[in-house]
Motif scaffolding. Structure first.
Motif: not given
Length: 570
Positions: A214-217, A173-180, A229-232
């Motif tokens: 960077a990944i969740v979970p 669950g990469w946060t940056g990918d999900a946000s974008l 910042p760009a990921w979180d």
């Protein structure tokens, strides 16, 4: 199982081994009907998205982060993306796994008594159960294929109730990918419940000091590298997206304390208002933009969002605090990163568009900054020269500068490097990189789909819904008040965009008809839209179902309530 795909081709590789091509990169597994197998026969199914030169299945790049166990030494081929089924000798059996899923377009099957065919094998497509909420199509076949590839990449990377980077190599669950990908999701899908759940996962993984993984979970990895910042900012941006697109204040209320804590964490890492830690514009074509450009851009955006969220949630003290912080970040950005004559940092496509899109450019410098962005694109003949963060900014910044023609030229390139080059090489989902595609099912470059809706189709939120707008209008969220302003570039003959908003269907459909520009729109009940035609405010030979109004931009404008309307400009 959301869909089942039949094979496009079945080809024998060696005696007893067949390659099945389903024609579409996806996530899931196969269902295999078996007849004539003996007791103890072992059927081996390997899943992949690439082929070797000899036509056999390749896992090159796909298994890059897989650590093969000791059993690999006694089990040739290992276990990665591989199923093994031991037959019991029954006259007929059906094999379908229950405890795993794979990313694949091809499967290599060995051990069968007879060749598989469309009656015996099918791909079971799986993803989280969310409904479609939009449709975009146009007269350009390449853009339609890009949209198709983005939708399949998004679905294939939302399987277990959380967004992933890829459905095979990592499933993280990469946060940056999900946000974008969150804004394209708002237009294309109704996925609020899954996002609300994942935002709670983000909150649960946040450390006491505000830092995020960077990944969740996560099992504990990702707090020291891979974040920033760009990921979180997924923790801040996704609740905000749910609010402005869906009117979901519950997500804001739930996440607000964690959102504020994260902004405070960035403040603790800042030096004179500049944040330089974390990943930057990941996987750029060539030019590497300094991380401080994008990280500070997200620091500013997050502070703005928290300030606006505090206003909405009745926290005036916090609203003033974070609004003041945002102003100080904006001033620091100019002080440290503006080089004069419109140039930010190194003047790259990402640097210019980040400053423009994130609202960091003073009004007096905007025209010059836009001109430098246009130059950075023209210097490389309208090819992309950005990574995943720039892919979020560049197209919008060009369109906002009045150069949708240039953004369209970039979007429709099919030479390397470009999105179209992936399609030209057979892609049916978006890839991870500009070259061979270490992964060929990644969503992180897919935000261009939202640009299709917003600029080619013209369906956009009202300007004052943006977190970086000069003032906020909380009564306009969720398309209560919105804009329809299509950008009919010369190379397009028609475009249709539809979005199923919280108030009902929004439709924008335009076409060129006997030398005229014709726009038909549908506005849902209890909403209001401002329609901008791509002609001057004083243009003649315009017919419409309503009278024009005074325009706040260099376009003829109309205000319409619920209903269907037709506009024609000759």
């Amino acid at each position: 199982v959301a869909q089942r795909l039949k094979p496009v081709t079945v080809r024998a590789l060696t005696p007893g081994t067949w390659l099945v091509d389903f024609g579409q990169n996806t996530a899931g597994w196969i269902s295999l009907k078996l007849t004539g197998q003996r007791t103890g026969d072992v059927i081996t199914v390997k899943y992949g998205e690439k082929l070797n030169e000899d036509g056999s299945l390749s896992l090159k790049g796909t298994d890059a982060h897989f650590r093969y166990p000791a059993s690999f030494g006694t089990l040739p081929g290992g276990w990665f993306q591989t199923d093994r089924f031991v037959c019991d000798g029954s006259r007929a059996q059906v094999y379908e796994p229950r405890f795993t899923y794979n990313g694949f377009q091809y499967v290599e099957i060995s051990g069968l008594a007879r060749a598989p065919d469309a009656s015996s094998v099918e791909a079971c497509v799986v993803h989280t159960d969310f409904k479609d909420a939009g449709r975009f199509t146009c007269s350009n076949d390449l853009l339609n294929k890009l949209q198709h590839a983005i939708l399949w990449a998004y679905r294939g990377n939302f399987v277990n109730g959380y967004p992933t980077d890829c459905p095979h190599r990592e499933k993280n669950g990469w946060t940056g990918d999900a946000s974008l990908a969150s804004e394209l999701a708002m237009y294309n899908f109704q996925n609020t419940a899954a996002y609300e759940k994942w935002v709670q996962d983000l909150i649960d993984e946040q450390l006491p000091d505000g830092n995020l993984a960077a990944i969740v979970p996560t099992s504990g990895w990702g707090y020291q590298w891979g974040n920033g910042p760009a990921w979180d900012s997924a923790l801040v941006i996704i609740p905000w997206m749910l609010y402005v697109y869906q009117g979901d204040t519950r997500a804001l209320e739930t996440a607000y304390p964690a959102m504020a804590k994260y902004v405070d964490y960035m403040t603790s890492r800042a030096r004179d208002g500049i944040v330089s830690h974390g990943l930057g514009d990941w996987i750029p074509v060539k030019t590497k933009t300094p991380t401080e450009v994008t990280s500070t851009g997200y620091y500013y955006l997050d502070a703005q969002i928290v300030a606006r969220a505090a206003e909405r949630l009745g926290k005036p003290g916090d609203a003033q605090k974070y609004a003041a912080l945002a102003r100080s970040i904006r001033e620091a950005y100019t002080r440290h990163l503006y080089k004069g004559n419109g140039v930010y940092s190194i003047g790259s496509q990402t640097a210019q568009s980040c400053a423009l899109h994130q609202g960091l450019v003073p009004a007096a410098e905007r025209t010059a900054a836009e001109a430098r962005l246009v130059e950075s694109v023209q210097q490389v003949r309208a090819f992309p020269d950005f990574g995943i963060l720039g892919s979020k900014y560049v197209f919008r910044a060009l369109s906002d500068a009045g150069r949708t023609d240039l953004a369209f030229a970039m979007a429709t390139k099919d030479e390397h490097p470009s999105y179209g080059n992936w399609i030209k090489r057979g892609a049916t989902t978006f890839w991870e990189d500009w070259n061979e595609g270490a992964s060929r099912n990644h969503i992180m470059f897919g935000d261009i789909s939202a640009w299709f809706y917003q600029y080619l189709g013209g369906i956009r939120l009202a300007d004052n819904v943006s977190a970086v707008a000069a003032s906020a209008d909380p009564q306009a969220v969720a398309f209560k008040r919105f804009v329809i302003a299509p950008e009919p570039v010369a190379e397009l003959d028609w475009a249709t965009a539809e979005h199923d908003s919280p108030y009902g269907l929004i439709r924008s459909e335009w076409r060129r008809e006997k030398g005229a520009f014709v726009l038909e729109v549908e506005i849902p009940v209890n909403t209001e839209a401002t329609v901008y035609l791509p002609v001057k405010p004083d243009a003649k030979n315009v017919t419409a179902d309503v009278a024009p109004i005074a325009s706040d931009r260099d376009r003829m404008a109309f205000r319409v309530g619920s209903g269907r309307y037709r506009f024609c400009a000759r």
